[in-house]
Motif scaffolding. Structure first.
Motif, PDB file in Angstrom:
ATOM      1  N   THR A  44     -30.646  29.843  -1.786  1.00 22.77           N
ATOM      2  CA  THR A  44     -31.761  29.782  -2.901  1.00 22.77           C
ATOM      3  C   THR A  44     -33.489  29.184  -1.763  1.00 22.77           C
ATOM      4  N   TYR A  45     -32.554  28.300  -1.528  1.00 27.70           N
ATOM      5  CA  TYR A  45     -33.852  27.536  -0.402  1.00 27.70           C
ATOM      6  C   TYR A  45     -34.174  28.023   1.009  1.00 27.70           C
ATOM      7  N   LYS A  46     -35.181  28.941   0.932  1.00 26.17           N
ATOM      8  CA  LYS A  46     -34.599  30.464   2.315  1.00 26.17           C
ATOM      9  C   LYS A  46     -35.986  29.526   3.429  1.00 26.17           C
ATOM     10  N   MET A  47     -35.053  29.467   5.173  1.00 25.38           N
ATOM     11  CA  MET A  47     -36.056  29.318   6.165  1.00 25.38           C
ATOM     12  C   MET A  47     -36.372  27.919   5.748  1.00 25.38           C
ATOM     13  N   ALA A  48     -35.106  27.744   5.559  1.00 26.17           N
ATOM     14  CA  ALA A  48     -35.199  25.666   5.375  1.00 26.17           C
ATOM     15  C   ALA A  48     -34.946  25.070   6.800  1.00 26.17           C
TER      16      ALA A  48
ATOM     17  N   ILE B 271     -38.273  30.688  -2.862  1.00 23.09           N
ATOM     18  CA  ILE B 271     -37.171  30.346  -3.342  1.00 23.09           C
ATOM     19  C   ILE B 271     -36.269  31.427  -3.888  1.00 23.09           C
ATOM     20  N   ASN B 272     -35.322  31.914  -3.250  1.00 22.51           N
ATOM     21  CA  ASN B 272     -34.423  33.265  -3.435  1.00 22.51           C
ATOM     22  C   ASN B 272     -33.541  33.689  -4.179  1.00 22.51           C
ATOM     23  N   ASN B 273     -32.507  32.495  -5.212  1.00 26.59           N
ATOM     24  CA  ASN B 273     -31.702  32.551  -5.874  1.00 26.59           C
ATOM     25  C   ASN B 273     -32.024  31.156  -6.980  1.00 26.59           C
ATOM     26  N   THR B 274     -30.959  31.216  -7.259  1.00 27.11           N
ATOM     27  CA  THR B 274     -31.006  29.717  -8.580  1.00 27.11           C
ATOM     28  C   THR B 274     -29.877  29.049  -9.002  1.00 27.11           C
ATOM     29  N   GLU B 275     -29.414  28.535  -7.804  1.00 24.68           N
ATOM     30  CA  GLU B 275     -28.630  27.882  -7.370  1.00 24.68           C
ATOM     31  C   GLU B 275     -29.419  26.685  -7.039  1.00 24.68           C
TER      32      GLU B 275
ATOM     33  N   PRO C  77     -22.078   5.046  -4.591  1.00 24.38           N
ATOM     34  CA  PRO C  77     -23.399   4.388  -4.277  1.00 24.38           C
ATOM     35  C   PRO C  77     -24.052   5.945  -4.251  1.00 24.38           C
ATOM     36  N   ASN C  78     -25.343   4.841  -5.163  1.00 26.93           N
ATOM     37  CA  ASN C  78     -26.514   5.785  -5.954  1.00 26.93           C
ATOM     38  C   ASN C  78     -26.765   7.066  -6.511  1.00 26.93           C
ATOM     39  N   LEU C  79     -26.018   6.562  -7.713  1.00 30.70           N
ATOM     40  CA  LEU C  79     -25.007   7.472  -9.282  1.00 30.70           C
ATOM     41  C   LEU C  79     -26.351   7.683  -9.458  1.00 30.70           C
ATOM     42  N   GLU C  80     -27.031   6.805  -9.703  1.00 30.01           N
ATOM     43  CA  GLU C  80     -28.519   7.215 -10.648  1.00 30.01           C
ATOM     44  C   GLU C  80     -29.692   7.968  -9.929  1.00 30.01           C
ATOM     45  N   LEU C  81     -30.225   7.979  -8.569  1.00 25.98           N
ATOM     46  CA  LEU C  81     -30.023   8.728  -7.716  1.00 25.98           C
ATOM     47  C   LEU C  81     -29.953  10.572  -7.624  1.00 25.98           C
ATOM     48  N   ALA C  82     -28.811  10.737  -7.826  1.00 26.31           N
ATOM     49  CA  ALA C  82     -27.908  11.603  -8.501  1.00 26.31           C
ATOM     50  C   ALA C  82     -28.651  12.351  -9.787  1.00 26.31           C
ATOM     51  N   ARG C  83     -28.273  10.893 -10.692  1.00 25.68           N
ATOM     52  CA  ARG C  83     -28.660  11.597 -11.884  1.00 25.68           C
ATOM     53  C   ARG C  83     -30.211  12.175 -12.048  1.00 25.68           C
ATOM     54  N   ASN C  84     -31.098  11.583 -11.333  1.00 24.61           N
ATOM     55  CA  ASN C  84     -32.137  11.544 -11.705  1.00 24.61           C
ATOM     56  C   ASN C  84     -32.432  13.322 -10.964  1.00 24.61           C
ATOM     57  N   THR C  85     -31.502  13.638 -10.252  1.00 29.34           N
ATOM     58  CA  THR C  85     -31.714  15.835  -9.872  1.00 29.34           C
ATOM     59  C   THR C  85     -31.622  16.138 -11.334  1.00 29.34           C
ATOM     60  N   TYR C  86     -30.206  15.277 -11.310  1.00 30.13           N
ATOM     61  CA  TYR C  86     -29.928  15.950 -12.452  1.00 30.13           C
ATOM     62  C   TYR C  86     -30.441  16.587 -13.638  1.00 30.13           C
ATOM     63  N   PHE C  87     -31.172  15.573 -13.934  1.00 27.30           N
ATOM     64  CA  PHE C  87     -31.811  15.336 -15.280  1.00 27.30           C
ATOM     65  C   PHE C  87     -34.049  16.028 -14.709  1.00 27.30           C
ATOM     66  N   HIS C  88     -34.010  15.368 -13.704  1.00 31.06           N
ATOM     67  CA  HIS C  88     -35.431  15.464 -13.447  1.00 31.06           C
ATOM     68  C   HIS C  88     -35.466  16.887 -12.559  1.00 31.06           C
ATOM     69  N   ASP C  89     -35.124  17.188 -11.573  1.00 32.95           N
ATOM     70  CA  ASP C  89     -35.249  18.281 -10.815  1.00 32.95           C
ATOM     71  C   ASP C  89     -35.660  19.194 -11.740  1.00 32.95           C
ATOM     72  N   PRO C  90     -36.969  20.091 -11.165  1.00 37.22           N
ATOM     73  CA  PRO C  90     -37.567  20.661 -12.524  1.00 37.22           C
ATOM     74  C   PRO C  90     -36.719  22.052 -11.940  1.00 37.22           C
ATOM     75  N   ASP C  91     -36.268  22.238 -10.648  1.00 38.79           N
ATOM     76  CA  ASP C  91     -35.297  23.971 -10.204  1.00 38.79           C
ATOM     77  C   ASP C  91     -33.939  23.543 -10.727  1.00 38.79           C
ATOM     78  N   VAL C  92     -33.388  22.015 -10.835  1.00 39.05           N
ATOM     79  CA  VAL C  92     -32.063  22.508 -11.419  1.00 39.05           C
ATOM     80  C   VAL C  92     -32.500  22.984 -12.354  1.00 39.05           C
ATOM     81  N   GLN C  93     -33.109  22.595 -13.752  1.00 38.67           N
ATOM     82  CA  GLN C  93     -33.657  22.301 -15.290  1.00 38.67           C
ATOM     83  C   GLN C  93     -34.114  24.124 -15.204  1.00 38.67           C
TER      84      GLN C  93
ATOM     85  N   PHE D  24     -32.497  26.528 -13.021  1.00 38.36           N
ATOM     86  CA  PHE D  24     -31.436  27.109 -12.827  1.00 38.36           C
ATOM     87  C   PHE D  24     -29.955  26.886 -14.048  1.00 38.36           C
ATOM     88  N   ARG D  25     -30.380  26.223 -14.723  1.00 38.23           N
ATOM     89  CA  ARG D  25     -29.446  25.639 -15.950  1.00 38.23           C
ATOM     90  C   ARG D  25     -28.508  26.494 -16.362  1.00 38.23           C
ATOM     91  N   GLY D  26     -27.415  26.512 -16.192  1.00 36.01           N
ATOM     92  CA  GLY D  26     -26.420  27.984 -17.087  1.00 36.01           C
ATOM     93  C   GLY D  26     -24.750  27.203 -17.089  1.00 36.01           C
TER      94      GLY D  26
END
Length: 765
Positions: free
Chosen positions: A532-536, A599-603, A621-637, A639-641
């Motif tokens: 998904t995130y190319k030439m990274a 961005i080349n795919n939807t992962e 540790p840092n559970l909320e950091l991961a939950r924030n990513t799940y709920f608030h990252d626009p790409d994650v939202q 690409f969801r499926g």
């Protein structure tokens, strides 16, 4: 961390048995066509079984049967007729009996009751069709084959082999050899002449080292014979099923009998033809000499033990849709068990159970050999989802097929690294052939002449090497769960890590004098965060993989890896850059990489530190950091499926998000919409979509039980109002059975008993 469970623990070494018969698939009328078939199998053989127009039919497929072009060949189709017609004016029932591993067909008419049992021996490649009736019956069994002559491959048909969208002039599926021999039908496909291996080696500039490369398809032969004690040779006929012409070699009953047995032996081998035929003869002779009752019981016992290694039983309070989910979990696990001992891993794009492709895509009116995304090509990001469920289910013996695939091809992956870049390490690409080189079409047929020969010229797959690390991790987890001796896989693990260490120092040296950043860390550029995130730069999926595999490698006992090697990997661990975060609208979350160009795919690789790598999650540790990513990252939202390889259900469960987990698991494992409820797809793959089934299994398991370090977390993402009982496996040879009833955990069984102190109640409120 929650308080430890204050429960009465029952410690037991006795088997814990599930009521598996409630998950049997039962049909009460015949099928329209092969798309309404039912899976059956064992060992390394899969069958699609159905009854159509009063005829019993089944496709046969055995793991490892690849042709010159790397099409995964069916063994053929068997069609059986009965005289008198046992289906005429009779009640009909077809059952997938999970406990015995068989498809059972029963007919009850005015004058007859007949039972047909189709099953496969676990320990050798013998298919059985056993017929019992209270009247004497004559049987006509036809072996049908559509490869009776060379066939020119049509546009899009090459998606079944390693050429994919390429259509070389004159490319053919070569014919099989089929003949009668002493009242038996013998059939085989022998790879001859130039194969796609030869084409790939030439295309990728490796002719200078060709004689050092492992080639599994150059002299491969696959096939078998159909036989029975009461059968004699009959006529050869021809016909057409759907759009595909075939020829049929028939055997007929010598005498009408109340009990009859038809057998088909399947085998494949890289050997001289005489050797292959001799081994078929030995298979057949061993089957004739064996005690049928004992052999049948051995296979039934294997299935019973397999099914009772783990299970999930749902109470009556749960919604009907979740009951379908639980049944489909068990049905799909059965399908995975049919290739427990395959030479090759279960293919994500249909496994052993594909059928006529026109029922998957209307424009693919090709032979039953057809499937999308090739037969001998293995796509790592999809394959891993087929095998991660094996840990919790206690099915780790199935890992051997997948890990041996990498072990066999390790030499080729190392040789290409040395040849192209003159350093060490295995460069396993995302899509690799069964000989360990990149798929030739993904490598690209039209490349700039000065482009790096070691690289795939491909917008999706360039610089994606980290997926092999998940299989390295599986090997380590196998040891952690069962104390399995994984010494045969340590070279693979070390070589995959070595590639990243040496290759990114090599690339940095091409750009400038300094090979590390200002903190002494590797600069992972150019890289790829999934597809998904190319030439990274410093892709999160790569960093998480390197970090977790290296840490776990160091923790292995000394008999698996020496102290000297551990010190080496400690130094490498210090060179791995950290996972980075970013803020969006003031919310901090995990970044997919330090930077990227497109961005080349939807992962969503920013959640790979949650799964598969377990850096973030419940009990970490840092559970909320991961939950924030799940709920608030626009790409994650975006690409969801739930289709195919989408992992949102797993991430929701790992993060303790019960409502989200329920929603996505229901979509993952709900009925497929096809007659067999676990034949999902095509999604982004094919039917049956095995990585949809595998990812759904993982998510459901994680809803019920997770592990964090030595801790065992019970019901971390499960609605407390849904009564349920399960039996799962955990690290350190641990078995856990727990029951939830009326919102309370009423019983927990743990073996060994000292692990009970590690059990923690995470039941959602």
């Amino acid at each position: 961390m929650r308080n430890l469970l204050f429960l009465i623990f029952v410690f037991s070494v006795q088997p814990l048995f599930a009521q598996v018969e409630q998950y049997n698939e039962i049909w009460n009328f015949q099928s329209e066509n092969s798309s309404e078939s039912m899976p059956c199998g064992g060992g390394d053989i899969g069958l699609n079984v159905w009854v159509e127009n009063d005829e019993l039919l089944f496709y046969m497929q055995q793991s490892g049967a690849f042709d010159e072009n790397n099409t995964f060949l069916k063994g053929g189709r068997v069609r059986i007729n009965f005289m008198p017609n046992i289906f005429d004016n009779a009640q009909f029932q077809q059952t997938l009996n999970l406990e015995s591993g068989a498809v059972v067909i029963e007919t009850k008419g005015k004058d007859q009751t007949t039972t047909i049992e189709i099953w496969v021996e676990i320990n050798q490649g013998i298919i059985h069709v056993d017929t019992k009736s209270d009247i004497s019956i004559k049987i006509t069994a036809a072996y049908e084959n559509w490869r009776f002559e060379d066939q020119l491959l049509r546009k899009n048909e090459n998606f079944q082999n390693s050429y994919k969208w390429e259509n070389p002039d004159g490319l053919m599926t070569k014919k099989d050899e089929i003949e009668f021999q002493e009242n038996e039908v013998w059939f085989y496909h022998q790879n001859k002449g130039k194969t796609v291996f030869d084409v790939s080696v030439e295309q990728q500039g490796l002719n200078a080292v060709k004689d050092q490369l492992y080639n599994p398809i150059g002299d491969l032969i696959s096939g078998g014979c159909m036989f029975g004690n009461n059968f004699k040779q009959a006529e050869t006929t021809s016909g057409k099923y759907l759009q595909t012409n075939f020829k049929a070699w028939q055997l007929k009953s010598i005498q009408p009998k109340k009990e009859q047995e038809l057998k088909i032996a399947l085998h494949h081998q890289n050997a001289h033809l005489d050797t292959f035929l001799h081994e078929i003869i030995q298979l057949k002779l061993a089957s004739k000499k064996s005690n049928k009752k004992t052999t049948r019981q051995e296979s039934a016992d294997w299935w019973k033990a397999f099914l009772n290694r783990s299970y999930i039983e749902l109470g009556t309070a749960a919604p009907d849709s979740m009951k379908d989910v639980i049944q489909n979990y068990h049905l799909f696990r059965y399908m995975l068990g049919c290739n427990a001992y395959g030479d090759y891993p279960t293919k994500f794009n249909g496994g052993l159970f594909t059928y006529d492709p026109v029922f998957t895509l209307e424009d693919r009116a090709f032979t039953p050999d057809h499937r999308n995304w090739s037969g001998g090509t293995f796509t790592a990001q999809n394959q891993r989802l087929v095998y991660f469920p094996s840990f919790r289910a206690g099915d780790t013996e199935m890992l051997k097929s997948q890990l041996d695939f990498y072990k066999r091809t390790l030499g080729n992956a190392e040789l290409r690294t040395q040849f192209y870049w003159n350093h060490k390490g295995a460069s396993f690409t995302e899509q690799i052939e069964n000989y360990g080189l990149p798929n030739p079409s993904e490598y690209s047929w039209e490349r700039p002449t000065d482009y790096d020969k070691g690289m795939q010229y491909n917008a999706w797959l360039e610089y994606q090497w980290d997926t092999s690390l998940e299989f390295c991790y599986m090997a380590i987890l196998w040891h952690r769960y069962t104390e399995k001796d994984i010494s045969e896989y340590i070279p693979m693990i070390e070589s995959c890590l070595t590639f990243f260490d040496e290759h990114y120092q090599y690339l940095a040296s091409k750009r400038g004098i300094q090979i590390f950043d200002e903190d002494g860390k590797l600069v992972l550029y150019p890289g790829s965060s999934c597809e998904t995130y190319k030439m990274a730069t410093n892709a999160t999926s790569t960093i998480a993989a390197l970090k977790v595999v290296t840490e776990n490698l160091i923790q292995l006992p000394d008999h698996l890896i020496s102290e000297e090697r551990k010190e080496h990997w400690e130094e490498f661990l210090n060179r791995i850059p950290p996972i980075l975060t970013r803020k969006i609208n003031g919310v901090e979350m995990i970044a997919p990489a330090k930077s990227w160009k497109r961005i080349n795919n939807t992962e969503s690789p920013q959640l790979y530190p949650v799964f598969p790598w377990g850096i973030y999650g419940l009990g970490r540790p840092n559970l909320e950091l991961a939950r924030n990513t799940y709920f608030h990252d626009p790409d994650v939202q975006e690409f969801r499926g739930y289709q195919s390889w989408k992992q949102d259900a797993i991430w929701a469960a790992r993060l303790g998000l019960t409502t989200e987990a329920v929603y996505w698991v229901d979509r993952k494992l709900s009925d497929s919409g096809r007659r067999f409820s676990a034949f999902w797809g095509p999604g982004m793959d094919w039917v049956p979509d095995h990585n949809r089934g595998g990812s759904g299994m993982i998510a459901l398991q994680e809803m019920l039980m997770q592990t964090s370090g030595d801790k065992i977390l019970l019901f971390p993402a499960w609605p407390k109002e849904w009564d349920v009982k399960f039996k799962f496996h955990a690290p350190k040879n641990t078995i856990v059975e727990a029951e939830l009833k009326n919102g309370k955990i009423i019983e927990v069984k743990v073996f060994p008993k000292e692990r009970a102190e590690d059990v923690v109640n995470y039941l959602s409120n």
